[in-house]
Scaffold this motif. Structure first.
Motif, PDB file in Angstrom:
ATOM      1  N   VAL A 296      -1.248  12.278  -2.356  1.00 50.88           N
ATOM      2  CA  VAL A 296      -1.458  11.179  -1.422  1.00 50.88           C
ATOM      3  C   VAL A 296      -0.772   9.905  -1.913  1.00 50.88           C
ATOM      4  O   VAL A 296      -0.152   9.175  -1.147  1.00 50.88           O
ATOM      5  N   ALA A 297      -0.888   9.626  -3.204  1.00 51.95           N
ATOM      6  CA  ALA A 297      -0.291   8.404  -3.751  1.00 51.95           C
ATOM      7  C   ALA A 297       1.209   8.381  -3.507  1.00 51.95           C
ATOM      8  O   ALA A 297       1.765   7.361  -3.055  1.00 51.95           O
ATOM      9  N   GLN A 298       1.888   9.503  -3.791  1.00 51.71           N
ATOM     10  CA  GLN A 298       3.327   9.553  -3.602  1.00 51.71           C
ATOM     11  C   GLN A 298       3.704   9.461  -2.126  1.00 51.71           C
ATOM     12  O   GLN A 298       4.628   8.730  -1.745  1.00 51.71           O
ATOM     13  N   THR A 299       2.984  10.192  -1.289  1.00 46.55           N
ATOM     14  CA  THR A 299       3.309  10.213   0.140  1.00 46.55           C
ATOM     15  C   THR A 299       3.031   8.867   0.790  1.00 46.55           C
ATOM     16  O   THR A 299       3.823   8.373   1.600  1.00 46.55           O
ATOM     17  N   LEU A 300       1.912   8.262   0.442  1.00 44.90           N
ATOM     18  CA  LEU A 300       1.556   6.959   1.000  1.00 44.90           C
ATOM     19  C   LEU A 300       2.572   5.909   0.578  1.00 44.90           C
ATOM     20  O   LEU A 300       2.988   5.071   1.392  1.00 44.90           O
ATOM     21  N   THR A 301       3.007   5.947  -0.670  1.00 47.45           N
ATOM     22  CA  THR A 301       4.006   4.993  -1.141  1.00 47.45           C
ATOM     23  C   THR A 301       5.328   5.182  -0.413  1.00 47.45           C
ATOM     24  O   THR A 301       5.963   4.213   0.010  1.00 47.45           O
TER      25      THR A 301
ATOM     26  N   TYR B  15       2.038  -1.920   8.958  1.00 40.85           N
ATOM     27  CA  TYR B  15       2.434  -1.051   7.854  1.00 40.85           C
ATOM     28  C   TYR B  15       1.295  -0.108   7.477  1.00 40.85           C
ATOM     29  O   TYR B  15       1.526   1.062   7.151  1.00 40.85           O
ATOM     30  N   ALA B  16       0.082  -0.616   7.489  1.00 42.97           N
ATOM     31  CA  ALA B  16      -1.074   0.214   7.153  1.00 42.97           C
ATOM     32  C   ALA B  16      -1.200   1.383   8.127  1.00 42.97           C
ATOM     33  O   ALA B  16      -1.371   2.534   7.718  1.00 42.97           O
ATOM     34  N   VAL B  17      -1.123   1.091   9.417  1.00 40.18           N
ATOM     35  CA  VAL B  17      -1.276   2.140  10.428  1.00 40.18           C
ATOM     36  C   VAL B  17      -0.120   3.135  10.365  1.00 40.18           C
ATOM     37  O   VAL B  17      -0.319   4.353  10.433  1.00 40.18           O
ATOM     38  N   THR B  18       1.100   2.607  10.235  1.00 38.89           N
ATOM     39  CA  THR B  18       2.266   3.487  10.179  1.00 38.89           C
ATOM     40  C   THR B  18       2.188   4.444   8.999  1.00 38.89           C
ATOM     41  O   THR B  18       2.467   5.644   9.124  1.00 38.89           O
TER      42      THR B  18
ATOM     43  N   THR C 195      -7.923  -0.429   5.347  1.00 41.64           N
ATOM     44  CA  THR C 195      -8.749  -0.791   6.494  1.00 41.64           C
ATOM     45  C   THR C 195      -9.120  -2.268   6.503  1.00 41.64           C
ATOM     46  O   THR C 195      -9.588  -2.773   7.520  1.00 41.64           O
ATOM     47  N   ILE C 196      -8.904  -2.987   5.394  1.00 40.36           N
ATOM     48  CA  ILE C 196      -9.259  -4.397   5.383  1.00 40.36           C
ATOM     49  C   ILE C 196      -8.334  -5.217   6.274  1.00 40.36           C
ATOM     50  O   ILE C 196      -8.643  -6.352   6.603  1.00 40.36           O
ATOM     51  N   THR C 197      -7.181  -4.661   6.638  1.00 40.58           N
ATOM     52  CA  THR C 197      -6.256  -5.387   7.504  1.00 40.58           C
ATOM     53  C   THR C 197      -6.563  -5.159   8.984  1.00 40.58           C
ATOM     54  O   THR C 197      -5.909  -5.736   9.833  1.00 40.58           O
ATOM     55  N   LEU C 198      -7.514  -4.296   9.278  1.00 41.33           N
ATOM     56  CA  LEU C 198      -7.858  -3.975  10.661  1.00 41.33           C
ATOM     57  C   LEU C 198      -9.372  -3.986  10.798  1.00 41.33           C
ATOM     58  O   LEU C 198     -10.099  -3.841   9.817  1.00 41.33           O
TER      59      LEU C 198
ATOM     60  N   ALA D   6      -7.912   3.944  14.655  1.00 40.07           N
ATOM     61  CA  ALA D   6      -9.173   4.651  14.880  1.00 40.07           C
ATOM     62  C   ALA D   6      -8.962   6.162  14.934  1.00 40.07           C
ATOM     63  O   ALA D   6      -9.894   6.940  14.699  1.00 40.07           O
ATOM     64  N   LEU D   7      -7.743   6.596  15.220  1.00 42.24           N
ATOM     65  CA  LEU D   7      -7.416   8.023  15.237  1.00 42.24           C
ATOM     66  C   LEU D   7      -6.735   8.473  13.947  1.00 42.24           C
ATOM     67  O   LEU D   7      -6.989   9.564  13.444  1.00 42.24           O
ATOM     68  N   SER D   8      -5.862   7.616  13.421  1.00 38.09           N
ATOM     69  CA  SER D   8      -5.058   8.014  12.269  1.00 38.09           C
ATOM     70  C   SER D   8      -5.873   8.070  10.978  1.00 38.09           C
ATOM     71  O   SER D   8      -5.631   8.937  10.131  1.00 38.09           O
ATOM     72  N   PHE D   9      -6.839   7.173  10.820  1.00 41.01           N
ATOM     73  CA  PHE D   9      -7.611   7.195   9.572  1.00 41.01           C
ATOM     74  C   PHE D   9      -8.478   8.461   9.458  1.00 41.01           C
ATOM     75  O   PHE D   9      -8.491   9.095   8.393  1.00 41.01           O
ATOM     76  N   PRO D  10      -9.209   8.865  10.508  1.00 42.82           N
ATOM     77  CA  PRO D  10      -9.918  10.153  10.412  1.00 42.82           C
ATOM     78  C   PRO D  10      -8.977  11.321  10.154  1.00 42.82           C
ATOM     79  O   PRO D  10      -9.319  12.246   9.396  1.00 42.82           O
ATOM     80  N   ALA D  11      -7.790  11.287  10.781  1.00 39.35           N
ATOM     81  CA  ALA D  11      -6.814  12.353  10.538  1.00 39.35           C
ATOM     82  C   ALA D  11      -6.351  12.342   9.087  1.00 39.35           C
ATOM     83  O   ALA D  11      -6.163  13.400   8.466  1.00 39.35           O
ATOM     84  N   LEU D  12      -6.175  11.146   8.530  1.00 40.52           N
ATOM     85  CA  LEU D  12      -5.792  11.024   7.129  1.00 40.52           C
ATOM     86  C   LEU D  12      -6.885  11.585   6.220  1.00 40.52           C
ATOM     87  O   LEU D  12      -6.597  12.300   5.247  1.00 40.52           O
ATOM     88  N   ALA D  13      -8.139  11.295   6.542  1.00 34.30           N
ATOM     89  CA  ALA D  13      -9.263  11.786   5.730  1.00 34.30           C
ATOM     90  C   ALA D  13      -9.338  13.307   5.762  1.00 34.30           C
ATOM     91  O   ALA D  13      -9.508  13.960   4.726  1.00 34.30           O
ATOM     92  N   VAL D  14      -9.207  13.895   6.950  1.00 30.94           N
ATOM     93  CA  VAL D  14      -9.247  15.356   7.078  1.00 30.94           C
ATOM     94  C   VAL D  14      -8.029  15.980   6.401  1.00 30.94           C
ATOM     95  O   VAL D  14      -8.136  17.010   5.722  1.00 30.94           O
ATOM     96  N   GLY D  15      -6.853  15.343   6.576  1.00 32.28           N
ATOM     97  CA  GLY D  15      -5.651  15.846   5.925  1.00 32.28           C
ATOM     98  C   GLY D  15      -5.782  15.856   4.418  1.00 32.28           C
ATOM     99  O   GLY D  15      -5.346  16.791   3.737  1.00 32.28           O
ATOM    100  N   TYR D  16      -6.424  14.822   3.891  1.00 32.77           N
ATOM    101  CA  TYR D  16      -6.640  14.781   2.443  1.00 32.77           C
ATOM    102  C   TYR D  16      -7.562  15.915   2.009  1.00 32.77           C
ATOM    103  O   TYR D  16      -7.291  16.602   1.020  1.00 32.77           O
ATOM    104  N   GLY D  17      -8.655  16.123   2.725  1.00 32.09           N
ATOM    105  CA  GLY D  17      -9.574  17.206   2.390  1.00 32.09           C
ATOM    106  C   GLY D  17      -8.942  18.575   2.522  1.00 32.09           C
ATOM    107  O   GLY D  17      -9.296  19.509   1.804  1.00 32.09           O
TER     108      GLY D  17
END
Length: 325
Positions: free
Chosen positions: A269-274, A245-248, A28-31, A168-179
């Motif tokens: 998450v680490a593997q998928t994000l990488t 890249y962050a958003v994608t 999020t520091i890039t946005l 603004a949409l993808s980060f909340p989705a990422l948080a819920v997906g992680y949970g």
């Protein structure tokens, strides 16, 4: 209630936040569409809401499907798995070899089950490992597709606004997906400690609201503690820091997490994000990816599984030989 395991569960949630949560938040520091504080709140909320929205099937996979623990054996086995996975992850990280906590945890559970005499459901373990291996590949392919869509607008003066809206949409989705997926290992550990699981391979995991809130708070605190360190390391990762890249990677990883949660199987998450970052960068040219860093991460993944398996198996073997099991 097992107080030793409960204390380990608290430590695990904090370390998990400092490791995984801080990694997700660092993007999020890039946005500027989601600030630091709001990002932290969303991560905690995602951990609490994920099991409510999709159920606790992933937690049940951790708590009893891979190893059909019963009674006090589940508490001892889970405690060994938690301590071994924390030891390996913290040790490798200190050596500059970043790895995933979920992969370590799965290896430790399997190692303990194989050597303790409890038994192990290899088909369930292989399903989890298969999904964890497949997720980075699917994340990379999805990221390449998403960035191809963004590429049409990269030269537009409105690209920053578009990326901000998607973020603004993808980060909340990422948080819920992680949970809903990977984050449920914290719920599984806590549920075993508190006696909130059923017995055997078909057992369920209860998720009281107070417990979910507590896990969300602990994860948030860990994420806040690890955020600054992870932000400094962000630019040294597999790709240079760029908003696109962050958003994608967020979009691709969120999709993988939510998909895996739907079938009751965790992905790291680490593997998928990488994998998503590699796919995003490689789609615009192989030279954009820092391949030495990629090779280091892959080596860490390859080492982590047998290392945690072996240590947990050795501990279980020692306990069994001493009559503690």
């Amino acid at each position: 209630m097992n107080w030793a395991l409960l204390a380990a569960a608290v430590a695990f949630a904090l370390v998990n936040g400092a490791n995984t949560g801080a990694t997700m938040l660092a993007a999020t520091i890039t946005l500027d569409s989601i600030g630091h504080v709001l990002g932290l709140l969303l991560l905690g909320l995602g951990v609490a809401l994920g099991p409510v929205l999709v159920g606790t099937g992933v937690a049940a996979r951790f708590a009893g499907e891979m190893v059909p623990w019963e009674g006090e054996g589940s508490e001892t086995g889970m405690l060994v798995a938690v301590l071994v996975s924390l030891l390996v992850v913290l040790g490798l990280t200190r050596l500059g070899i970043p790895t995933g906590l979920t992969l370590a945890f799965v290896g430790a559970i399997a190692g303990y089950g194989a050597a303790s005499g409890t038994g192990i459901a290899w088909h369930s373990v292989l399903i989890v490992l298969g999904m964890m291996a497949l997720a980075p590949v699917l994340g990379g392919l999805l990221a390449a597709f998403v960035i191809a869509v963004f590429a049409r607008r990269l030269r537009s003066r409105h690209v920053s606004r578009s990326l901000g809206r998607v973020h603004a949409l993808s980060f909340p989705a990422l948080a819920v997906g992680y949970g809903a997926s990977d984050g449920q290992k914290m719920l599984a550990i806590s549920a075993v400690a508190l006696g909130l699981t059923g017995q055997g391979a078909s057992g369920s995991v209860a998720a009281p609201t107070l417990l979910l809130v507590a896990l969300g708070v602990l994860f948030t605190l860990g994420s806040a503690a690890g955020y600054r360190s992870m932000s400094r390391r962000l630019g040294q990762g597999v790709l240079p820091v760029r908003p696109v890249y962050a958003v994608t990677s967020e979009v691709a990883t969120a999709a993988a997490l939510l998909g895996s949660a739907g079938v009751g199987t965790p992905v790291g998450v680490a593997q998928t994000l990488t994998g998503s970052l590699i796919g995003a960068g490689a789609s615009q040219g192989l030279g954009r990816v820092r391949w030495p860093q990629v090779s280091t991460i892959v080596v860490a993944w390859v080492v982590t599984l047998p290392l945690t398996f072996g240590i947990a198996a050795a501990v279980a073997g020692g306990l069994r030989a001493g009559g503690a099991l």
